[in-house]
Design a protein around this motif. Structure first.
Motif, PDB file in Angstrom:
ATOM      1  N   HIS A 277       0.713  -1.158   0.940  1.00 29.07           N
ATOM      2  CA  HIS A 277       0.150  -0.150  -0.346  1.00 29.07           C
ATOM      3  C   HIS A 277       1.032   1.656  -0.244  1.00 29.07           C
ATOM      4  O   HIS A 277       0.980   2.140  -0.373  1.00 29.07           O
ATOM      5  CB  HIS A 277      -0.774  -0.569   1.179  1.00 29.07           C
ATOM      6  N   LEU A 278       1.890   1.321   1.212  1.00 29.99           N
ATOM      7  CA  LEU A 278       3.028   2.420   1.294  1.00 29.99           C
ATOM      8  C   LEU A 278       3.168   2.586  -0.755  1.00 29.99           C
ATOM      9  O   LEU A 278       3.615   3.863  -0.744  1.00 29.99           O
ATOM     10  CB  LEU A 278       3.804   1.925   1.746  1.00 29.99           C
ATOM     11  N   LEU A 279       4.028   2.217  -0.965  1.00 28.34           N
ATOM     12  CA  LEU A 279       4.323   1.541  -2.196  1.00 28.34           C
ATOM     13  C   LEU A 279       4.262   1.755  -3.619  1.00 28.34           C
ATOM     14  O   LEU A 279       4.570   2.469  -4.284  1.00 28.34           O
ATOM     15  CB  LEU A 279       5.855   0.826  -2.150  1.00 28.34           C
ATOM     16  N   VAL A 280       2.829   1.504  -3.400  1.00 27.96           N
ATOM     17  CA  VAL A 280       2.565   1.616  -5.337  1.00 27.96           C
ATOM     18  C   VAL A 280       0.964   1.244  -4.775  1.00 27.96           C
ATOM     19  O   VAL A 280      -0.113   2.446  -6.015  1.00 27.96           O
ATOM     20  CB  VAL A 280       2.636  -0.240  -5.077  1.00 27.96           C
ATOM     21  N   SER A 281      -0.461   1.617  -3.803  1.00 23.75           N
ATOM     22  CA  SER A 281      -1.235   1.070  -4.315  1.00 23.75           C
ATOM     23  C   SER A 281      -2.145   2.146  -3.209  1.00 23.75           C
ATOM     24  O   SER A 281      -3.430   2.552  -3.765  1.00 23.75           O
ATOM     25  CB  SER A 281      -2.615   0.042  -3.475  1.00 23.75           C
ATOM     26  N   CYS A 282      -1.232   3.335  -2.343  1.00 22.45           N
ATOM     27  CA  CYS A 282      -1.550   4.509  -1.193  1.00 22.45           C
ATOM     28  C   CYS A 282      -2.186   5.465  -2.942  1.00 22.45           C
ATOM     29  O   CYS A 282      -1.186   5.051  -4.195  1.00 22.45           O
ATOM     30  CB  CYS A 282      -0.760   5.683  -1.004  1.00 22.45           C
ATOM     31  N   GLU A 283      -2.941   6.161  -2.759  1.00 20.16           N
ATOM     32  CA  GLU A 283      -3.705   7.703  -3.954  1.00 20.16           C
ATOM     33  C   GLU A 283      -2.324   8.480  -4.205  1.00 20.16           C
ATOM     34  O   GLU A 283      -1.867   8.229  -5.351  1.00 20.16           O
ATOM     35  CB  GLU A 283      -4.318   8.413  -3.824  1.00 20.16           C
ATOM     36  N   THR A 284      -1.409   8.381  -2.815  1.00 19.68           N
ATOM     37  CA  THR A 284      -0.680  10.073  -3.012  1.00 19.68           C
ATOM     38  C   THR A 284       0.612   8.669  -4.179  1.00 19.68           C
ATOM     39  O   THR A 284       1.596   9.205  -5.190  1.00 19.68           O
ATOM     40  CB  THR A 284       0.285   9.925  -1.913  1.00 19.68           C
ATOM     41  N   ALA A 285       0.904   7.355  -3.612  1.00 19.90           N
ATOM     42  CA  ALA A 285       2.088   6.768  -3.811  1.00 19.90           C
ATOM     43  C   ALA A 285       1.519   6.239  -6.059  1.00 19.90           C
ATOM     44  O   ALA A 285       2.778   6.550  -7.058  1.00 19.90           O
ATOM     45  CB  ALA A 285       2.530   5.448  -3.646  1.00 19.90           C
ATOM     46  N   LYS A 286       0.854   6.057  -6.646  1.00 19.97           N
ATOM     47  CA  LYS A 286      -0.359   6.051  -7.507  1.00 19.97           C
ATOM     48  C   LYS A 286       0.508   7.662  -8.754  1.00 19.97           C
ATOM     49  O   LYS A 286       0.591   7.084  -9.496  1.00 19.97           O
ATOM     50  CB  LYS A 286      -1.784   5.576  -7.489  1.00 19.97           C
ATOM     51  N   GLN A 287      -0.288   8.628  -7.787  1.00 20.91           N
ATOM     52  CA  GLN A 287       0.320   9.983  -8.300  1.00 20.91           C
ATOM     53  C   GLN A 287       1.948  10.583  -9.105  1.00 20.91           C
ATOM     54  O   GLN A 287       2.261  10.632 -10.062  1.00 20.91           O
ATOM     55  CB  GLN A 287      -0.254  10.901  -7.287  1.00 20.91           C
ATOM     56  N   VAL A 288       2.903   9.458  -8.218  1.00 20.24           N
ATOM     57  CA  VAL A 288       3.987  10.005  -7.777  1.00 20.24           C
ATOM     58  C   VAL A 288       4.687   8.261  -9.481  1.00 20.24           C
ATOM     59  O   VAL A 288       5.177   8.195 -10.057  1.00 20.24           O
ATOM     60  CB  VAL A 288       5.070   8.820  -7.314  1.00 20.24           C
ATOM     61  N   TRP A 289       4.250   7.716  -9.802  1.00 20.12           N
ATOM     62  CA  TRP A 289       4.392   6.367 -10.434  1.00 20.12           C
ATOM     63  C   TRP A 289       3.874   6.624 -11.743  1.00 20.12           C
ATOM     64  O   TRP A 289       4.272   6.560 -12.278  1.00 20.12           O
ATOM     65  CB  TRP A 289       3.495   5.266  -9.591  1.00 20.12           C
ATOM     66  N   LEU A 290       2.814   7.637 -11.364  1.00 21.36           N
ATOM     67  CA  LEU A 290       2.121   8.768 -12.618  1.00 21.36           C
ATOM     68  C   LEU A 290       3.319   9.339 -13.625  1.00 21.36           C
ATOM     69  O   LEU A 290       3.363   9.344 -14.375  1.00 21.36           O
ATOM     70  CB  LEU A 290       0.612   8.705 -12.673  1.00 21.36           C
ATOM     71  N   ILE A 291       3.430   9.947 -12.356  1.00 21.66           N
ATOM     72  CA  ILE A 291       4.515  11.045 -12.806  1.00 21.66           C
ATOM     73  C   ILE A 291       5.766  10.180 -13.467  1.00 21.66           C
ATOM     74  O   ILE A 291       6.353  10.457 -14.744  1.00 21.66           O
ATOM     75  CB  ILE A 291       4.832  12.273 -12.060  1.00 21.66           C
ATOM     76  N   ILE A 292       6.193   9.301 -13.029  1.00 25.91           N
ATOM     77  CA  ILE A 292       7.835   8.486 -13.019  1.00 25.91           C
ATOM     78  C   ILE A 292       7.793   7.634 -14.775  1.00 25.91           C
ATOM     79  O   ILE A 292       8.101   7.801 -15.537  1.00 25.91           O
ATOM     80  CB  ILE A 292       7.839   7.836 -11.966  1.00 25.91           C
ATOM     81  N   PHE A 293       5.992   6.840 -14.481  1.00 23.49           N
ATOM     82  CA  PHE A 293       5.905   6.498 -16.107  1.00 23.49           C
ATOM     83  C   PHE A 293       6.018   7.278 -17.056  1.00 23.49           C
ATOM     84  O   PHE A 293       6.419   6.530 -18.738  1.00 23.49           O
ATOM     85  CB  PHE A 293       4.641   5.449 -16.018  1.00 23.49           C
ATOM     86  N   GLN A 294       5.060   8.681 -16.985  1.00 20.04           N
ATOM     87  CA  GLN A 294       4.839   9.483 -18.070  1.00 20.04           C
ATOM     88  C   GLN A 294       6.745   9.858 -18.442  1.00 20.04           C
ATOM     89  O   GLN A 294       6.807  10.226 -19.873  1.00 20.04           O
ATOM     90  CB  GLN A 294       4.264  10.160 -17.640  1.00 20.04           C
ATOM     91  N   TRP A 295       7.382  10.095 -17.406  1.00 19.24           N
ATOM     92  CA  TRP A 295       9.058  10.379 -17.619  1.00 19.24           C
ATOM     93  C   TRP A 295       9.899   9.491 -18.354  1.00 19.24           C
ATOM     94  O   TRP A 295      10.692   9.918 -19.061  1.00 19.24           O
ATOM     95  CB  TRP A 295       9.407  10.588 -15.787  1.00 19.24           C
ATOM     96  N   MET A 296       9.415   8.358 -17.909  1.00 17.03           N
ATOM     97  CA  MET A 296      10.370   7.125 -18.430  1.00 17.03           C
ATOM     98  C   MET A 296       9.397   6.676 -20.198  1.00 17.03           C
ATOM     99  O   MET A 296      10.270   6.021 -20.774  1.00 17.03           O
ATOM    100  CB  MET A 296      10.344   6.161 -17.925  1.00 17.03           C
ATOM    101  N   LYS A 297       8.426   6.922 -20.966  1.00 16.01           N
ATOM    102  CA  LYS A 297       7.548   6.973 -21.795  1.00 16.01           C
ATOM    103  C   LYS A 297       7.183   6.030 -21.589  1.00 16.01           C
ATOM    104  O   LYS A 297       7.318   4.861 -22.670  1.00 16.01           O
ATOM    105  CB  LYS A 297       8.438   7.689 -22.904  1.00 16.01           C
ATOM    106  N   LEU A 298       6.725   4.813 -20.793  1.00 17.41           N
ATOM    107  CA  LEU A 298       6.227   3.541 -20.476  1.00 17.41           C
ATOM    108  C   LEU A 298       4.470   4.174 -20.276  1.00 17.41           C
ATOM    109  O   LEU A 298       4.484   5.011 -19.911  1.00 17.41           O
ATOM    110  CB  LEU A 298       6.534   3.279 -19.274  1.00 17.41           C
ATOM    111  N   PRO A 299       4.071   3.159 -21.094  1.00 16.56           N
ATOM    112  CA  PRO A 299       3.051   3.102 -21.086  1.00 16.56           C
ATOM    113  C   PRO A 299       2.013   2.774 -19.604  1.00 16.56           C
ATOM    114  O   PRO A 299       2.431   1.703 -18.779  1.00 16.56           O
ATOM    115  CB  PRO A 299       2.258   1.471 -21.841  1.00 16.56           C
ATOM    116  N   ILE A 300       0.753   3.429 -19.190  1.00 17.92           N
ATOM    117  CA  ILE A 300       0.608   3.244 -17.860  1.00 17.92           C
ATOM    118  C   ILE A 300       0.322   2.107 -18.048  1.00 17.92           C
ATOM    119  O   ILE A 300      -1.177   2.230 -18.336  1.00 17.92           O
ATOM    120  CB  ILE A 300       0.421   4.740 -17.122  1.00 17.92           C
ATOM    121  N   PRO A 301       0.359   1.173 -16.186  1.00 18.39           N
ATOM    122  CA  PRO A 301      -1.104  -0.118 -15.964  1.00 18.39           C
ATOM    123  C   PRO A 301      -2.063   0.196 -15.405  1.00 18.39           C
ATOM    124  O   PRO A 301      -2.119   2.071 -15.042  1.00 18.39           O
ATOM    125  CB  PRO A 301      -0.344  -0.818 -15.274  1.00 18.39           C
ATOM    126  N   SER A 302      -3.382  -0.132 -16.143  1.00 21.23           N
ATOM    127  CA  SER A 302      -5.066   0.035 -15.982  1.00 21.23           C
ATOM    128  C   SER A 302      -4.866   0.118 -14.321  1.00 21.23           C
ATOM    129  O   SER A 302      -5.587   0.611 -13.904  1.00 21.23           O
ATOM    130  CB  SER A 302      -5.228  -0.385 -16.475  1.00 21.23           C
TER     131      SER A 302
END
Length: 388
Positions: A277-302
């Motif tokens: 939860h802390l590292l992935v599924s928390c809403e705040t963590a999801k926001q961080v992963w969204l930005i990181i995936f966009q920066w790495m030009k990777l498709p964002i998982p559903s």
């Protein structure tokens, strides 16, 4: 190996390499480095930390004595074992009197669990293929050389038991046994026991047995780990602990009966704080992963619900080797910085900032790769655009 004195050499080696004050200040990665310097090291591709199991090493060394007993029958210690444990009623390939305890009993019992067997004919032993003949045999401990004679270049096998072949069934089985023995080539060298692993048969080696034992009971979740040298050892170890759910989250501390003022996630204050939860599924963590995936030009998982799933996703991407390693390093940096940010909020009362966290992830991953990877043309401008 159950006696304390048997462990004194290992303890002494630790004491020579480490004083008491250093032991208290070593990090997790430092402890692992020390263990690797003192103990045996095994591969990491089966879900471990790369440190060979002492239990596996102990078992391999014990099995070695069984092999040596058969390969060195004329040695004084082997003859002593035979004199103590062997008798005319013992038909085992490894003699043992169960009434006599001690080290030899432990070794033989371990060998039986390791399925040490007699000579094979194809995929089975002659004893298994012809049980009636084995039952009829009067000397079940006889040698192969007792049952044939050399006639020029050919081998003549004969039934040398004190019990004759008394019925048609025994005669038929002996004829079938002879048809198999006709294809046997006799080597005049001394017989030796070999070690069979899968389909490979080779000379016995403690290291081979130890590695085979280390591969048993692997943890499936840890197969997603890469143990990348671009990443500091302590971060590789951190990811390993995260995958096994072995970091000190509030959920883990409560399971260990620690009394906490709250068990809620420090980032969202809405859900029980677990590693995933802390590292992935928390809403705040999801926001961080969204930005990181966009920066790495990777498709964002559903959807993402665990660190193992994130690692499986990035491992499934098809890309160049260095690009894939860089992606893995960024994922490790993201988990590492989320954990550090969580600790700073709790213990230093620092304010949470997504922008600062993203900047730290990019900066620390760039530092790792710049200093640890052989990518001479990589600079900050390229890294900001994630161009490897």
């Amino acid at each position: 190996m159950g006696l304390i004195k048997n462990w004194k050499p290992i303890v002494k080696r630790f004491e020579e390499k480490l004083t008491s004050w250093k032991a208290r200040t070593l990090s997790f990665g430092g402890r692992l480095t020390l263990i690797e310097a003192v103990l045996v090291v095994a591969p990491k591709n089966k879900g471990g930390l790369g440190v060979g199991s002492l239990a596996a090493s102990n078992k391999a060394l014990m099995i070695k004595w069984l092999v040596r007993f058969k390969n060195e029958p004329a040695s004084l210690w082997a003859r002593s074992i035979t004199a103590i444990h062997g008798d005319s009623r013992c038909h085992s390939y490894i003699p043992l009197k169960s009434s006599i305890g001690g080290v030899w009993k432990s070794i033989v019992n371990l060998g039986r669990k390791s399925q040490i067997q007699s000579i094979n004919a194809g995929n089975s032993t002659l004893r298994e293929m012809f049980p009636d003949l084995y039952e009829l045999e009067s000397d079940k401990r006889c040698f192969v050389s007792d049952r044939y004679i050399m006639n020029h270049e050919s081998i003549d096998w004969f039934w040398g038991s004190g019990n004759p072949l008394s019925n048609a069934n025994n005669i038929e089985e002996w004829a079938a046994c002879l048809s198999i023995l006709q294809n046997v080539v006799i080597n005049r060298d001394s017989d030796v026991w070999l070690w069979k692993s899968s389909e490979k048969v080779a000379d016995f080696a403690v290291s081979a047995v130890r590695n085979e034992l280390d591969y048993i009971d692997t943890i499936k979740e840890t197969k997603v780990l890469c143990w990348l040298h671009w990443i500091p050892k302590k971060v590789n170890c951190f990811l390993w602990r995260v995958v096994l759910d072995r970091i000190a989250t509030r959920e883990a501390l409560m399971i260990r009966r620690f009394h906490l003022p709250s068990n809620q996630c420090i980032l969202c204050n809405n859900t029980l704080e677990s590693a995933d939860h802390l590292l992935v599924s928390c809403e705040t963590a999801k926001q961080v992963w969204l930005i990181i995936f966009q920066w790495m030009k990777l498709p964002i998982p559903s959807y993402m619900i665990s660190v193992v799933q994130v690692l499986e996703i990035i491992n499934s991407y098809k890309s160049q080797k260095n690009t894939k390693r860089a992606i893995y390093a960024v994922v490790a940096a993201t988990c590492w910085n989320l954990w550090k940010m969580r600790n700073e909020i709790i213990f230093k009362q620092k304010a949470f900032s997504v922008a600062k966290l993203i900047g730290d992830i990019k900066a620390i991953s760039f530092t790792w790769i710049k200093n640890r990877a052989d990518l001479g043309e990589l600079n900050w401008e390229k890294w900001r655009s994630f161009k490897i």
